[in-house]
Design a protein around this motif. Structure first.
Motif, PDB file in Angstrom:
ATOM      1  N   ASP A  30       0.714  -1.287  -0.230  1.00 25.39           N
ATOM      2  CA  ASP A  30       0.374   0.016  -0.218  1.00 25.39           C
ATOM      3  C   ASP A  30       0.831   1.735   0.159  1.00 25.39           C
ATOM      4  OD1 ASP A  30      -2.174  -1.697   0.192  1.00 25.39           O
ATOM      5  OD2 ASP A  30      -2.345  -0.943   2.221  1.00 25.39           O
ATOM      6  N   ASN A  31       1.820   1.033   0.683  1.00 20.81           N
ATOM      7  CA  ASN A  31       2.593   2.472   0.120  1.00 20.81           C
ATOM      8  C   ASN A  31       3.883   3.017  -0.204  1.00 20.81           C
ATOM      9  OD1 ASN A  31       2.070   2.932   3.238  1.00 20.81           O
ATOM     10  ND2 ASN A  31       2.757   1.141   4.120  1.00 20.81           N
ATOM     11  N   VAL A  32       4.506   1.777  -1.290  1.00 21.83           N
ATOM     12  CA  VAL A  32       5.390   1.906  -1.984  1.00 21.83           C
ATOM     13  C   VAL A  32       5.361   1.292  -3.521  1.00 21.83           C
ATOM     14  CG1 VAL A  32       6.977   0.353  -1.022  1.00 21.83           C
ATOM     15  CG2 VAL A  32       8.082   2.118  -2.103  1.00 21.83           C
ATOM     16  N   MET A  33       5.145   1.174  -4.154  1.00 26.29           N
ATOM     17  CA  MET A  33       5.565   0.338  -6.156  1.00 26.29           C
ATOM     18  C   MET A  33       6.974   0.544  -7.071  1.00 26.29           C
ATOM     19  SD  MET A  33       2.447   0.596  -8.638  1.00 26.29           S
ATOM     20  CE  MET A  33       2.018  -0.554  -7.944  1.00 26.29           C
ATOM     21  N   CYS A  34       6.820  -0.526  -6.691  1.00 28.16           N
ATOM     22  CA  CYS A  34       8.240  -0.255  -7.919  1.00 28.16           C
ATOM     23  C   CYS A  34       7.711  -1.155  -9.556  1.00 28.16           C
ATOM     24  CB  CYS A  34       9.431  -1.662  -7.707  1.00 28.16           C
ATOM     25  SG  CYS A  34      10.156  -1.628  -8.015  1.00 28.16           S
ATOM     26  N   HIS A  48       2.220  14.890 -17.727  1.00 25.89           N
ATOM     27  CA  HIS A  48       0.688  14.487 -16.786  1.00 25.89           C
ATOM     28  C   HIS A  48       1.209  14.474 -15.316  1.00 25.89           C
ATOM     29  CE1 HIS A  48       3.413  11.029 -16.520  1.00 25.89           C
ATOM     30  NE2 HIS A  48       2.910  10.601 -15.600  1.00 25.89           N
ATOM     31  N   HIS A  49       0.212  15.050 -14.047  1.00 32.11           N
ATOM     32  CA  HIS A  49       0.492  14.729 -13.329  1.00 32.11           C
ATOM     33  C   HIS A  49      -0.217  14.145 -12.226  1.00 32.11           C
ATOM     34  CE1 HIS A  49      -3.187  17.063 -11.901  1.00 32.11           C
ATOM     35  NE2 HIS A  49      -2.649  17.508 -13.143  1.00 32.11           N
ATOM     36  N   HIS A  50      -0.035  13.372 -10.590  1.00 29.83           N
ATOM     37  CA  HIS A  50      -0.188  12.662 -10.253  1.00 29.83           C
ATOM     38  C   HIS A  50      -0.007  12.889  -8.628  1.00 29.83           C
ATOM     39  CE1 HIS A  50       3.086  10.061 -10.094  1.00 29.83           C
ATOM     40  NE2 HIS A  50       3.138  10.714 -11.787  1.00 29.83           N
ATOM     41  N   PRO A  51      -0.858  12.128  -7.543  1.00 30.09           N
ATOM     42  CA  PRO A  51      -0.845  12.731  -6.061  1.00 30.09           C
ATOM     43  C   PRO A  51       0.735  11.768  -5.238  1.00 30.09           C
ATOM     44  CG  PRO A  51      -2.640  10.972  -6.671  1.00 30.09           C
ATOM     45  CD  PRO A  51      -2.125  11.660  -7.833  1.00 30.09           C
ATOM     46  N   HIS A  52       1.223  11.127  -6.043  1.00 32.19           N
ATOM     47  CA  HIS A  52       2.428  10.111  -5.436  1.00 32.19           C
ATOM     48  C   HIS A  52       3.780  10.546  -6.042  1.00 32.19           C
ATOM     49  CE1 HIS A  52      -0.593   7.659  -7.523  1.00 32.19           C
ATOM     50  NE2 HIS A  52      -0.938   7.423  -6.876  1.00 32.19           N
ATOM     51  N   GLU A  53       4.906  10.143  -4.913  1.00 30.89           N
ATOM     52  CA  GLU A  53       6.177  11.035  -4.997  1.00 30.89           C
ATOM     53  C   GLU A  53       6.365   9.705  -6.338  1.00 30.89           C
ATOM     54  OE1 GLU A  53       8.316  12.440  -1.187  1.00 30.89           O
ATOM     55  OE2 GLU A  53       6.540  11.522  -0.506  1.00 30.89           O
ATOM     56  N   GLN A  54       7.584  10.261  -6.589  1.00 32.31           N
ATOM     57  CA  GLN A  54       8.025   9.094  -7.800  1.00 32.31           C
ATOM     58  C   GLN A  54       9.963   9.304  -7.794  1.00 32.31           C
ATOM     59  OE1 GLN A  54       6.148   9.560 -11.405  1.00 32.31           O
ATOM     60  NE2 GLN A  54       7.506   8.336 -12.678  1.00 32.31           N
ATOM     61  N   THR A  97      15.378   1.293 -20.249  1.00 26.66           N
ATOM     62  CA  THR A  97      14.711   1.355 -18.919  1.00 26.66           C
ATOM     63  C   THR A  97      14.691   1.661 -18.212  1.00 26.66           C
ATOM     64  OG1 THR A  97      14.929  -0.855 -20.542  1.00 26.66           O
ATOM     65  CG2 THR A  97      13.513  -0.654 -17.756  1.00 26.66           C
ATOM     66  N   LEU A  98      13.736   2.027 -17.895  1.00 30.78           N
ATOM     67  CA  LEU A  98      13.113   2.796 -16.859  1.00 30.78           C
ATOM     68  C   LEU A  98      12.559   1.891 -14.928  1.00 30.78           C
ATOM     69  CD1 LEU A  98      11.352   5.955 -17.889  1.00 30.78           C
ATOM     70  CD2 LEU A  98      14.258   5.413 -17.230  1.00 30.78           C
ATOM     71  N   LEU A  99      13.705   1.880 -13.843  1.00 30.79           N
ATOM     72  CA  LEU A  99      12.763   1.990 -12.741  1.00 30.79           C
ATOM     73  C   LEU A  99      12.051   3.195 -11.807  1.00 30.79           C
ATOM     74  CD1 LEU A  99      12.959  -0.651 -11.358  1.00 30.79           C
ATOM     75  CD2 LEU A  99      14.460  -0.429  -9.867  1.00 30.79           C
ATOM     76  N   ASP A 100      10.770   2.980 -12.001  1.00 34.85           N
ATOM     77  CA  ASP A 100      10.105   4.088 -10.915  1.00 34.85           C
ATOM     78  C   ASP A 100       9.892   3.415  -9.546  1.00 34.85           C
ATOM     79  OD1 ASP A 100       9.886   5.733 -13.335  1.00 34.85           O
ATOM     80  OD2 ASP A 100       8.365   5.414 -14.362  1.00 34.85           O
ATOM     81  N   ILE A 101       9.508   4.522  -9.098  1.00 34.68           N
ATOM     82  CA  ILE A 101       9.209   3.905  -7.209  1.00 34.68           C
ATOM     83  C   ILE A 101       8.303   5.264  -7.050  1.00 34.68           C
ATOM     84  CG2 ILE A 101      10.334   4.052  -5.297  1.00 34.68           C
ATOM     85  CD1 ILE A 101      11.245   2.001  -6.766  1.00 34.68           C
ATOM     86  N   PHE A 102       7.098   4.404  -6.718  1.00 36.48           N
ATOM     87  CA  PHE A 102       6.297   5.517  -6.171  1.00 36.48           C
ATOM     88  C   PHE A 102       5.392   5.473  -4.617  1.00 36.48           C
ATOM     89  CE2 PHE A 102       5.402   4.675 -10.406  1.00 36.48           C
ATOM     90  CZ  PHE A 102       4.993   5.953 -11.019  1.00 36.48           C
ATOM     91  N   THR A 103       4.999   6.284  -4.287  1.00 32.52           N
ATOM     92  CA  THR A 103       4.740   6.397  -2.698  1.00 32.52           C
ATOM     93  C   THR A 103       3.319   6.969  -2.846  1.00 32.52           C
ATOM     94  OG1 THR A 103       4.801   6.242  -0.332  1.00 32.52           O
ATOM     95  CG2 THR A 103       6.152   7.960  -1.374  1.00 32.52           C
ATOM     96  N   PRO A 104       2.057   6.883  -2.665  1.00 33.50           N
ATOM     97  CA  PRO A 104       1.770   5.283  -2.079  1.00 33.50           C
ATOM     98  C   PRO A 104       2.143   4.468  -3.075  1.00 33.50           C
ATOM     99  CG  PRO A 104      -0.052   6.939  -2.187  1.00 33.50           C
ATOM    100  CD  PRO A 104       1.549   7.951  -2.057  1.00 33.50           C
ATOM    101  N   HIS A 105       1.798   3.602  -3.575  1.00 35.36           N
ATOM    102  CA  HIS A 105       1.209   2.655  -4.803  1.00 35.36           C
ATOM    103  C   HIS A 105       0.539   2.900  -5.407  1.00 35.36           C
ATOM    104  CE1 HIS A 105      -2.058   0.493  -2.863  1.00 35.36           C
ATOM    105  NE2 HIS A 105      -2.339   0.604  -3.951  1.00 35.36           N
ATOM    106  N   ARG A 106       0.528   2.517  -6.740  1.00 32.75           N
ATOM    107  CA  ARG A 106      -0.084   3.832  -7.846  1.00 32.75           C
ATOM    108  C   ARG A 106      -1.206   2.402  -8.085  1.00 32.75           C
ATOM    109  NH1 ARG A 106       1.707   7.121 -12.131  1.00 32.75           N
ATOM    110  NH2 ARG A 106      -0.580   6.779 -12.449  1.00 32.75           N
ATOM    111  N   GLU A 107      -2.663   2.705  -7.434  1.00 35.57           N
ATOM    112  CA  GLU A 107      -4.122   1.699  -7.675  1.00 35.57           C
ATOM    113  C   GLU A 107      -4.152   1.155  -9.756  1.00 35.57           C
ATOM    114  OE1 GLU A 107      -7.054  -0.644  -6.716  1.00 35.57           O
ATOM    115  OE2 GLU A 107      -5.275   0.045  -4.747  1.00 35.57           O
ATOM    116  N   ASP A 108      -4.244   2.320 -10.388  1.00 38.21           N
ATOM    117  CA  ASP A 108      -4.489   2.622 -11.636  1.00 38.21           C
ATOM    118  C   ASP A 108      -3.540   1.227 -12.056  1.00 38.21           C
ATOM    119  OD1 ASP A 108      -2.445   4.644 -11.260  1.00 38.21           O
ATOM    120  OD2 ASP A 108      -3.018   5.704 -12.752  1.00 38.21           O
ATOM    121  N   PHE A 109      -2.807   0.607 -12.169  1.00 41.29           N
ATOM    122  CA  PHE A 109      -1.529   0.060 -12.516  1.00 41.29           C
ATOM    123  C   PHE A 109      -1.733  -1.277 -11.782  1.00 41.29           C
ATOM    124  CE2 PHE A 109       2.383   3.166 -13.201  1.00 41.29           C
ATOM    125  CZ  PHE A 109       1.734   3.945 -13.559  1.00 41.29           C
ATOM    126  N   LEU A 110      -2.926  -1.589 -11.100  1.00 35.72           N
ATOM    127  CA  LEU A 110      -2.673  -2.692 -10.282  1.00 35.72           C
ATOM    128  C   LEU A 110      -3.675  -3.300 -11.406  1.00 35.72           C
ATOM    129  CD1 LEU A 110      -2.066  -2.509  -7.037  1.00 35.72           C
ATOM    130  CD2 LEU A 110      -0.285  -3.376  -8.405  1.00 35.72           C
TER     131      LEU A 110
END
Length: 110
Positions: A30-34, A48-54, A97-110
């Motif tokens: 729930d708190n982080v996503m790779c 674009h923008h979103h409420p997650h830190e990245q 290739t990039l590695l993106d880390i989001f906090t909190p997780h991206r619900e729209d990616f699941l």
């Protein structure tokens, strides 16, 4: 609630986001996503923008990133921080290739 600790790469599906961009969600809770993100040369990730830190880490390739009012050309080993709600986007200059880390997780990616 059971916490999942191991995410085998062969169980994670590659998602075609269109326009030369594919991604694969890796470890997350729930708190982080790779997320592993693959770009073909010339692919544009529209601003674009979103409420997650990245945090974005470049594994391979070359990219022109705009974050807010700043533009950077970055390559393997470079990284970027994107604060919540800041407008950002990228153009792939050399396939990579990039590695993106989001906090909190991206619900729209699941």
């Amino acid at each position: 609630m059971t916490v999942k600790n191991y995410f085998p790469g062969n169980e994670n599906k590659l998602f075609d986001a269109g326009g030369g961009l594919t991604r694969k969600v890796a470890a997350h809770n729930d708190n982080v996503m790779c997320v592993e993100v693959h770009f073909e040369t010339g692919t544009v990730a529209a601003r674009h923008h979103h409420p997650h830190e990245q945090i974005t880490y470049v594994i391979s390739g070359k990219f022109e990133f705009t974050v807010g009012d700043e533009t950077y050309v970055i390559g393997a080993g470079d990284s970027l921080y994107k604060q919540p709600n800041i407008e950002h986007g990228a153009t792939c200059l050399e396939a990579g290739t990039l590695l993106d880390i989001f906090t909190p997780h991206r619900e729209d990616f699941l």
